[in-house]
Design a protein around this motif. Sequence first.
Motif, PDB file in Angstrom:
ATOM      1  N   UNK A   1       0.834  -1.203   0.000  1.00  0.00           N
ATOM      2  CA  UNK A   1       0.000   0.000   0.000  1.00  0.00           C
ATOM      3  C   UNK A   1       0.865   1.248   0.000  1.00  0.00           C
ATOM      4  N   UNK A   2       1.891   1.257   0.847  1.00  0.00           N
ATOM      5  CA  UNK A   2       2.790   2.411   0.878  1.00  0.00           C
ATOM      6  C   UNK A   2       3.509   2.601  -0.455  1.00  0.00           C
ATOM      7  N   UNK A   3       3.942   1.507  -1.055  1.00  0.00           N
ATOM      8  CA  UNK A   3       4.620   1.581  -2.348  1.00  0.00           C
ATOM      9  C   UNK A   3       3.680   2.126  -3.417  1.00  0.00           C
ATOM     10  N   UNK A   4       2.437   1.662  -3.439  1.00  0.00           N
ATOM     11  CA  UNK A   4       1.465   2.137  -4.424  1.00  0.00           C
ATOM     12  C   UNK A   4       1.194   3.627  -4.243  1.00  0.00           C
ATOM     13  N   UNK A   5       1.063   4.067  -2.998  1.00  0.00           N
ATOM     14  CA  UNK A   5       0.838   5.490  -2.751  1.00  0.00           C
ATOM     15  C   UNK A   5       2.043   6.321  -3.189  1.00  0.00           C
ATOM     16  N   UNK A   6       3.234   5.810  -2.943  1.00  0.00           N
ATOM     17  CA  UNK A   6       4.447   6.522  -3.357  1.00  0.00           C
ATOM     18  C   UNK A   6       4.550   6.638  -4.866  1.00  0.00           C
ATOM     19  N   UNK A   7       4.316   5.547  -5.559  1.00  0.00           N
ATOM     20  CA  UNK A   7       4.379   5.565  -7.030  1.00  0.00           C
ATOM     21  C   UNK A   7       3.303   6.486  -7.596  1.00  0.00           C
ATOM     22  N   UNK A   8       2.102   6.437  -7.013  1.00  0.00           N
ATOM     23  CA  UNK A   8       1.031   7.323  -7.467  1.00  0.00           C
ATOM     24  C   UNK A   8       1.370   8.785  -7.255  1.00  0.00           C
ATOM     25  N   UNK A   9       1.992   9.098  -6.108  1.00  0.00           N
ATOM     26  CA  UNK A   9       2.376  10.484  -5.835  1.00  0.00           C
ATOM     27  C   UNK A   9       3.428  10.969  -6.830  1.00  0.00           C
ATOM     28  N   UNK A  10       4.394  10.119  -7.144  1.00  0.00           N
ATOM     29  CA  UNK A  10       5.427  10.496  -8.117  1.00  0.00           C
ATOM     30  C   UNK A  10       4.794  10.707  -9.494  1.00  0.00           C
ATOM     31  N   UNK A  11       3.906   9.807  -9.890  1.00  0.00           N
ATOM     32  CA  UNK A  11       3.257   9.937 -11.205  1.00  0.00           C
ATOM     33  C   UNK A  11       2.438  11.224 -11.286  1.00  0.00           C
ATOM     34  N   UNK A  12       1.671  11.528 -10.230  1.00  0.00           N
ATOM     35  CA  UNK A  12       0.879  12.759 -10.235  1.00  0.00           C
ATOM     36  C   UNK A  12       1.781  13.993 -10.218  1.00  0.00           C
ATOM     37  N   UNK A  13       2.901  13.910  -9.524  1.00  0.00           N
ATOM     38  CA  UNK A  13       3.841  15.024  -9.504  1.00  0.00           C
ATOM     39  C   UNK A  13       4.421  15.293 -10.878  1.00  0.00           C
ATOM     40  N   UNK A  14       4.812  14.235 -11.577  1.00  0.00           N
ATOM     41  CA  UNK A  14       5.351  14.395 -12.935  1.00  0.00           C
ATOM     42  C   UNK A  14       4.282  14.956 -13.866  1.00  0.00           C
ATOM     43  N   UNK A  15       3.071  14.437 -13.742  1.00  0.00           N
ATOM     44  CA  UNK A  15       1.959  14.899 -14.576  1.00  0.00           C
ATOM     45  C   UNK A  15       1.697  16.384 -14.337  1.00  0.00           C
ATOM     46  N   UNK A  16       1.637  16.782 -13.075  1.00  0.00           N
ATOM     47  CA  UNK A  16       1.393  18.184 -12.739  1.00  0.00           C
ATOM     48  C   UNK A  16       2.517  19.083 -13.198  1.00  0.00           C
ATOM     49  N   UNK A  17       3.754  18.648 -12.996  1.00  0.00           N
ATOM     50  CA  UNK A  17       4.901  19.452 -13.430  1.00  0.00           C
ATOM     51  C   UNK A  17       4.907  19.622 -14.954  1.00  0.00           C
ATOM     52  N   UNK A  18       4.526  18.571 -15.669  1.00  0.00           N
ATOM     53  CA  UNK A  18       4.478  18.651 -17.134  1.00  0.00           C
ATOM     54  C   UNK A  18       3.471  19.695 -17.578  1.00  0.00           C
ATOM     55  N   UNK A  19       2.275  19.686 -16.990  1.00  0.00           N
ATOM     56  CA  UNK A  19       1.277  20.691 -17.343  1.00  0.00           C
ATOM     57  C   UNK A  19       1.765  22.091 -16.997  1.00  0.00           C
ATOM     58  N   UNK A  20       2.398  22.236 -15.848  1.00  0.00           N
ATOM     59  CA  UNK A  20       2.904  23.539 -15.435  1.00  0.00           C
ATOM     60  C   UNK A  20       3.974  24.050 -16.400  1.00  0.00           C
ATOM     61  N   UNK A  21       4.909  23.186 -16.759  1.00  0.00           N
ATOM     62  CA  UNK A  21       6.002  23.623 -17.631  1.00  0.00           C
ATOM     63  C   UNK A  21       5.507  23.904 -19.050  1.00  0.00           C
ATOM     64  N   UNK A  22       4.549  23.153 -19.532  1.00  0.00           N
ATOM     65  CA  UNK A  22       4.011  23.403 -20.877  1.00  0.00           C
ATOM     66  C   UNK A  22       3.248  24.726 -20.885  1.00  0.00           C
ATOM     67  N   UNK A  23       2.551  25.045 -19.804  1.00  0.00           N
ATOM     68  CA  UNK A  23       1.809  26.305 -19.771  1.00  0.00           C
ATOM     69  C   UNK A  23       2.753  27.504 -19.707  1.00  0.00           C
ATOM     70  N   UNK A  24       3.999  27.319 -19.280  1.00  0.00           N
ATOM     71  CA  UNK A  24       4.965  28.402 -19.186  1.00  0.00           C
ATOM     72  C   UNK A  24       5.691  28.658 -20.507  1.00  0.00           C
ATOM     73  N   UNK A  25       5.614  27.698 -21.420  1.00  0.00           N
ATOM     74  CA  UNK A  25       6.352  27.848 -22.678  1.00  0.00           C
ATOM     75  C   UNK A  25       5.668  28.861 -23.581  1.00  0.00           C
ATOM     76  N   UNK A  26       6.461  29.765 -24.125  1.00  0.00           N
ATOM     77  CA  UNK A  26       5.931  30.818 -24.986  1.00  0.00           C
ATOM     78  C   UNK A  26       6.583  30.796 -26.365  1.00  0.00           C
ATOM     79  N   UNK A  27       7.281  29.726 -26.708  1.00  0.00           N
ATOM     80  CA  UNK A  27       8.014  29.724 -27.975  1.00  0.00           C
ATOM     81  C   UNK A  27       7.082  29.762 -29.180  1.00  0.00           C
TER      82      UNK A  27
END
Length: 92
Positions: free
Chosen positions: A51-77
């Motif tokens: 359970x702890x491992x699943x929660x950790x992997x899910x948190x990392x996946x959501x973090x990467x997903x959120x960071x990707x959306x954030x970084x794409x929204x910052x791009x102005x090229x």
Amino acid sequence: PGEPGGEAAFARRIDPEREPGLSPEQRRLMAEVERAQRHRALQRRLRGRNTLLALGIGAVALGIYGYTFYSVSQERFLDELEQEAEAARARA
């Protein structure tokens, strides 16, 4: 309560190998029950770890997903390319 050491009779640990009066069938049954208890304890421990491992992997996946959306929204090229294209059209 009346036994030395303060332990009640029902809480006393029995060693099946040394206990007189136990049949081989009783000894086998006691060993089987102890093995089943150890197996259940191991399963409980593994379930918690999984359970702890699943929660950790899910948190990392959501973090990467959120960071990707954030970084794409910052791009102005693309905006810059469109402005350069408009400027080139205006000059032509």
